[in-house]
Motif scaffolding. Structure first.
Motif, PDB file in Angstrom:
ATOM      1  N   ALA A 500      -3.466  12.449   7.387  1.00 57.72           N
ATOM      2  CA  ALA A 500      -2.885  13.497   8.405  1.00 57.72           C
ATOM      3  C   ALA A 500      -1.349  13.217   8.748  1.00 57.72           C
ATOM      4  N   TYR A 501      -1.310  11.968   8.656  1.00 57.94           N
ATOM      5  CA  TYR A 501       0.118  11.567   8.825  1.00 57.94           C
ATOM      6  C   TYR A 501       0.744  11.203   7.769  1.00 57.94           C
ATOM      7  N   GLY A 502       0.289  11.765   6.257  1.00 58.59           N
ATOM      8  CA  GLY A 502       0.902  11.518   5.394  1.00 58.59           C
ATOM      9  C   GLY A 502       0.997  10.117   4.764  1.00 58.59           C
ATOM     10  N   ILE A 503       0.178   9.208   5.238  1.00 60.46           N
ATOM     11  CA  ILE A 503      -0.177   7.893   4.554  1.00 60.46           C
ATOM     12  C   ILE A 503      -1.339   7.842   3.704  1.00 60.46           C
ATOM     13  N   LYS A 504      -0.997   7.148   2.531  1.00 59.97           N
ATOM     14  CA  LYS A 504      -2.179   7.108   1.605  1.00 59.97           C
ATOM     15  C   LYS A 504      -3.034   5.960   2.240  1.00 59.97           C
ATOM     16  N   ALA A 505      -4.554   6.220   2.001  1.00 63.92           N
ATOM     17  CA  ALA A 505      -5.563   5.545   2.536  1.00 63.92           C
ATOM     18  C   ALA A 505      -6.571   5.262   1.391  1.00 63.92           C
ATOM     19  N   GLU A 506      -7.171   3.843   1.506  1.00 64.66           N
ATOM     20  CA  GLU A 506      -8.059   3.653   0.622  1.00 64.66           C
ATOM     21  C   GLU A 506      -9.406   2.942   1.266  1.00 64.66           C
ATOM     22  N   ASN A 507     -10.574   3.245   1.028  1.00 64.99           N
ATOM     23  CA  ASN A 507     -11.631   2.658   1.518  1.00 64.99           C
ATOM     24  C   ASN A 507     -12.272   1.477   0.861  1.00 64.99           C
ATOM     25  N   VAL A 508     -12.573   0.553   1.554  1.00 66.76           N
ATOM     26  CA  VAL A 508     -13.198  -0.610   0.774  1.00 66.76           C
ATOM     27  C   VAL A 508     -14.591  -0.925   1.235  1.00 66.76           C
ATOM     28  N   THR A 509     -15.979  -0.714   0.541  1.00 72.50           N
ATOM     29  CA  THR A 509     -17.097  -0.691   1.048  1.00 72.50           C
ATOM     30  C   THR A 509     -17.686  -1.883   0.278  1.00 72.50           C
ATOM     31  N   ASP A 510     -17.127  -2.347  -0.648  1.00 72.43           N
ATOM     32  CA  ASP A 510     -17.561  -3.438  -1.607  1.00 72.43           C
ATOM     33  C   ASP A 510     -16.659  -4.374  -2.080  1.00 72.43           C
ATOM     34  N   ALA A 517      -7.972  -2.471  -4.486  1.00 78.75           N
ATOM     35  CA  ALA A 517      -7.247  -1.707  -3.225  1.00 78.75           C
ATOM     36  C   ALA A 517      -6.111  -2.523  -2.710  1.00 78.75           C
ATOM     37  N   ILE A 518      -6.146  -3.856  -2.719  1.00 80.12           N
ATOM     38  CA  ILE A 518      -5.197  -4.633  -2.243  1.00 80.12           C
ATOM     39  C   ILE A 518      -3.892  -4.573  -3.163  1.00 80.12           C
ATOM     40  N   LYS A 519      -4.144  -4.495  -4.281  1.00 78.71           N
ATOM     41  CA  LYS A 519      -2.949  -4.499  -5.380  1.00 78.71           C
ATOM     42  C   LYS A 519      -2.492  -2.946  -5.113  1.00 78.71           C
ATOM     43  N   ASN A 520      -3.151  -1.982  -5.011  1.00 81.88           N
ATOM     44  CA  ASN A 520      -2.611  -0.378  -4.646  1.00 81.88           C
ATOM     45  C   ASN A 520      -1.716  -0.522  -3.523  1.00 81.88           C
ATOM     46  N   MET A 521      -2.216  -1.058  -2.670  1.00 75.80           N
ATOM     47  CA  MET A 521      -1.631  -1.098  -1.092  1.00 75.80           C
ATOM     48  C   MET A 521      -0.144  -1.894  -1.215  1.00 75.80           C
ATOM     49  N   LEU A 522      -0.198  -3.153  -1.954  1.00 71.88           N
ATOM     50  CA  LEU A 522       1.084  -3.955  -1.994  1.00 71.88           C
ATOM     51  C   LEU A 522       1.883  -3.383  -2.888  1.00 71.88           C
ATOM     52  N   SER A 523       1.445  -2.581  -3.789  1.00 72.85           N
ATOM     53  CA  SER A 523       2.540  -2.001  -4.896  1.00 72.85           C
ATOM     54  C   SER A 523       3.018  -0.677  -4.462  1.00 72.85           C
ATOM     55  N   SER A 524       2.624  -0.152  -3.291  1.00 69.53           N
ATOM     56  CA  SER A 524       3.083   0.986  -2.691  1.00 69.53           C
ATOM     57  C   SER A 524       4.349   0.802  -1.925  1.00 69.53           C
ATOM     58  N   GLU A 525       5.238   1.926  -2.145  1.00 68.63           N
ATOM     59  CA  GLU A 525       6.608   1.565  -1.303  1.00 68.63           C
ATOM     60  C   GLU A 525       6.496   2.314   0.017  1.00 68.63           C
ATOM     61  N   LYS A 526       5.236   2.754   0.299  1.00 69.99           N
ATOM     62  CA  LYS A 526       4.976   3.465   1.661  1.00 69.99           C
ATOM     63  C   LYS A 526       4.003   2.769   2.402  1.00 69.99           C
ATOM     64  N   PRO A 527       4.085   3.209   3.869  1.00 70.31           N
ATOM     65  CA  PRO A 527       2.923   2.627   4.449  1.00 70.31           C
ATOM     66  C   PRO A 527       1.579   3.042   3.937  1.00 70.31           C
ATOM     67  N   TYR A 528       0.521   2.057   4.184  1.00 69.80           N
ATOM     68  CA  TYR A 528      -0.627   2.240   3.321  1.00 69.80           C
ATOM     69  C   TYR A 528      -1.711   1.765   4.220  1.00 69.80           C
ATOM     70  N   LEU A 529      -2.832   2.322   4.326  1.00 72.41           N
ATOM     71  CA  LEU A 529      -3.943   2.057   5.291  1.00 72.41           C
ATOM     72  C   LEU A 529      -5.139   1.562   4.192  1.00 72.41           C
ATOM     73  N   LEU A 530      -5.726   0.604   4.656  1.00 74.83           N
ATOM     74  CA  LEU A 530      -7.109   0.064   3.898  1.00 74.83           C
ATOM     75  C   LEU A 530      -8.149   0.265   5.089  1.00 74.83           C
ATOM     76  N   GLN A 531      -9.202   0.996   4.896  1.00 74.78           N
ATOM     77  CA  GLN A 531     -10.177   0.832   5.728  1.00 74.78           C
ATOM     78  C   GLN A 531     -11.448  -0.156   4.990  1.00 74.78           C
TER      79      GLN A 531
END
Lengths: 542, 163
Positions: A500-510, A517-531
């Protein structure tokens, strides 16, 4: 510098420029509008937070990584009052911030007018010093002193309250080069005789340990700490505020002490014969590890004499700047080896506790943080919030050149994201990750907007267990499992919130998803949320 | 244990609130507090009598020193100090009792500061215990009102506390 006539508001902006301030974190309102009006024409960047407390935390994060005072701004009344928790948090952790608040017109003070609050009075217990500016001619001198007091000695927050009518008055701008406060002369040079005593104690000891706290960061003494430890082969442990002030892969580093600390660290402080407290306040949560100090010689090195002997009885006090004292000390001491002692601690460290398999659909926080360690750049900044997330991060993060920070003293929930925003604004080239729980995230997620609006590329990892885990642990242990008010059912899906804030997010359930997920987060140039979903039975104290 | 602490502070608005606030929030007990300007009009002197063990006293001194407006702090042992309090006591006094009360005033070196048809107001400046005795002596007559200052203290002999 030549004198120039201008309004106090303009002079305030000029003073900040003269202090080298590039960014301020704030939230406007009527009583501070004259100042904001002058901010428009300056090159100081204003970061609009979504709640004043977060302006304070952002300034605190900024200060922690730069060593320079962070600046936050709020209006009178509720705006200023909202800052108090952040001011108190900075005070407990000895962080230099300068908080500037607007106040109602000076002729209306004390009449309970709209948005009036006695902010200097309310914040008094939590500030190193505060000013209310009534004389327009004093503004430059006041701001100079505020920065000086905030940044020197034992750092801390300084508040400057400026009534709106005073902001509009004319004054001469002349920023002083020097500060002279007859009643404030912090000791920086350690007493030579005391340093000699410390050196003798080190030479005599067969089981020394250094407990290094947040003061090592404040004194910028990371290298000096490592130099002493290596020269004399002294194991190093941390208080929570001190985490990452030593390369955590160093063979002499044994982790965090205290109630939530790790075994090798607590073993080291309870089996040593010489304990060197270095810029550590020894708060009650850390002192737990030091129940029995009989037969242990204690040295306390700190810039604040009031901390010495406050929580722990001390044999040899040394007051002064840690960096300077460490340099002198390292020159004085001989090279030493304590192989038997370090072998003993190595053995304790090598005792591995088995990590049980996480329940399906959940991730073991320890394994997740370990995966994070494998991927983050060496100099990353990790900001832990408060609660189980803080302990999981503190005890499992492994930084070599990076920085761990947290609201260790006050334990302020909702600290991590705004502080990360402040740190990232100060050091944009570094990876900055806020780690929080689903309880603390709900106290701060409005700041996702701040990150988006100002293009501040912070990463957010939220451990979700739909419970206030730390309080629940306490209720389970001390209140015979009578649980109340810890169930967070009704919380939103944070990935949806992020989107809703325009921030990409990913869920980690395993745990198998963590690497990607961490790789995607770190390579993004923008804020990123891992749940990251965690079983609510996961504990901090094992 | 009682400690007398002299604090030299900048003579600014709000300084007393800072000192008093420090005692309140750190749970130090104040028995009495007196404040007044010194020979230097920019400096005030606060005299505090506080109760606490040696650990508490050390913390009080260190924490006071941390306040930016505090210029100098010292605690004194009793024998080093000359201490004074001022008390004004209004006592019931019928015309027939006047002679007795005037004689008490004489013995205790108190001053008769005011008199009315049925009261007398006595003034005494002395150290704490003497004032206590004075109060006891007057109690049987019926004390209507007592107004008492905190203790002020100065070092005996030629030593002095200056900035």
């Amino acid at each position: 510098m030549s004198e120039k006539k201008m309004t106090v508001a303009k002079a305030m902006v000029e003073c900040l420029k003269a202090e080298g301030v590039k960014h301020v974190f704030g939230y406007p309102g009527a009583a501070i509008c004259p100042f904001y009006d002058e901010l428009i024409s300056s090159d100081i960047e204003h970061i609009l937070v979504r709640h004043e407390v977060n302006g304070g935390h952002a300034a605190s994060g900024y200060a922690r990584v730069t060593g320079k005072a962070g600046v936050c701004i709020a209006t009178s009344g509720p705006g200023a009052l909202n800052l108090i928790t952040a001011i108190a948090t900075a005070y407990m952790d000895s962080i230099p911030i300068v908080a500037i608040t607007g106040q109602v017109n000076s002729d209306q003070i004390g009449r309970d007018v709209f948005q009036e609050a006695d902010i200097t009075g309310s914040a008094e217990p939590f500030v190193k010093h505060s000013y209310i500016v009534k004389d327009p001619a004093s503004i430059c001198d006041t701001i100079k002193k505020a920065f000086y007091i905030a940044e020197t000695g034992r750092p801390g927050p300084v508040l400057i309250d400026v009534p709106m009518d005073v902001q509009l008055m004319e004054t001469e701008f002349m920023y002083p080069d020097k500060v002279e406060i007859r009643s404030y002369k912090p000791t920086t040079e350690g007493n030579k005789l005391q340093i000699k005593r410390v050196a003798d104690a080190i030479a005599k000891s067969s089981r020394p340990v250094i407990c290094a706290g947040g003061g090592v960061f404040l004194s910028d003494a990371r290298e000096e700490l490592a130099a002493l430890a290596h020269k004399c082969d002294i194991p190093v442990v941390n208080t929570m505020m001190g985490i990452s002030n030593m390369d955590m892969t160093d063979r002499l580093y044994f982790g965090m002490i205290g109630m939530h600390g790790v075994k090798p660290a607590n073993y080291a402080v309870s089996h040593c014969d010489l304990l060197i407290l270095l810029g550590a306040r020894m708060g009650d949560r850390a002192v737990v590890a030091l129940r029995n100090l009989s037969g242990i010689s204690v040295i306390h090195i700190d810039i604040d004499p009031a901390e010495i002997g406050k929580n722990v009885n001390v044999n040899t006090p040394v007051v002064g700047d840690i960096k300077k004292i460490l340099v002198q000390l390292t020159e004085t001491v001989p090279e030493l080896k304590h192989t038997e002692w370090t072998d003993e601690l190595d053995e304790v460290r090598s005792r591995k506790t088995a990590v049980p398999d996480a329940k399906p659909g959940t991730v073991c926080p320890k394994l997740f943080v370990q995966e994070l360690n494998r991927q983050i750049p060496k100099d990353s900044i990790i900001v832990a919030d408060v609660g189980q997330n803080q302990i999981w991060t503190a005890n499992n993060i492994c930084l070599t050149e990076g920085r761990f920070m947290t609201a260790g003293g006050m334990g302020t929930m909702g600290y991590s994201l705004p502080a990360a925003i402040g740190a990232k604004k100060a050091l944009p080239e570094r990876t900055v990750i806020a780690m929080c729980g689903d309880g603390s995230l709900q106290m701060q997620f409005m700041e996702l907007a701040t990150a988006v609006q100002h293009g501040i590329n912070v990463k957010l990892i939220v451990f979700v267990n739909t419970t206030l885990g730390m309080v629940r642990e306490l209720q389970d242990k001390l209140y015979e499992k009578r649980e109340i008010a810890v169930d967070l059912t009704g919380s939103p899906a944070f990935d949806v919130i992020a989107e809703a804030y325009g921030i990409k997010a990913e869920n980690v359930t395993d745990i198998s998803q963590a690497e990607g997920a961490i790789k995607n987060m770190l390579s993004s140039e923008k804020p990123y949320l891992l749940q990251v979903f965690v079983d609510k039975e996961e504990r901090t104290i094992i | 244990m009682k400690h007398t602490i002299s604090v030299l502070v900048e003579n600014h608005a709000g300084v007393l609130a800072r000192v008093a606030g420090l005692f309140a929030r750190r749970a130090y007990n104040i028995d009495s507090l007196a404040v007044g300007v010194t020979a230097d009009e920019n400096v005030s002197r606060i005299t505090i009598v506080a109760d606490g063990d040696d650990y508490t006293l050390e913390q009080i001194l260190k924490q006071l020193n941390k306040l930016i407006d505090v210029i100098k702090v010292r605690s004194f042992s009793e024998s080093e100090l000359l201490t004074r309090e001022l008390v004004l006591i209004k006592v019931n006094c019928t015309p027939a009792q006047r002679a007795e009360l005037i004689s008490i005033a004489k013995i205790t070196e108190a001053k008769i500061s005011d008199i009315s048809v049925n009261t007398i107001t006595l003034e005494l400046s002395d150290y704490s215990n003497k004032i206590k005795t004075f109060e006891e002596l007057l109690r049987p007559y019926g004390i209507k009102e007592i107004v008492r200052t905190g203790t002020v203290a100065i070092q005996r002999g030629s030593a002095s506390l200056t900035i």
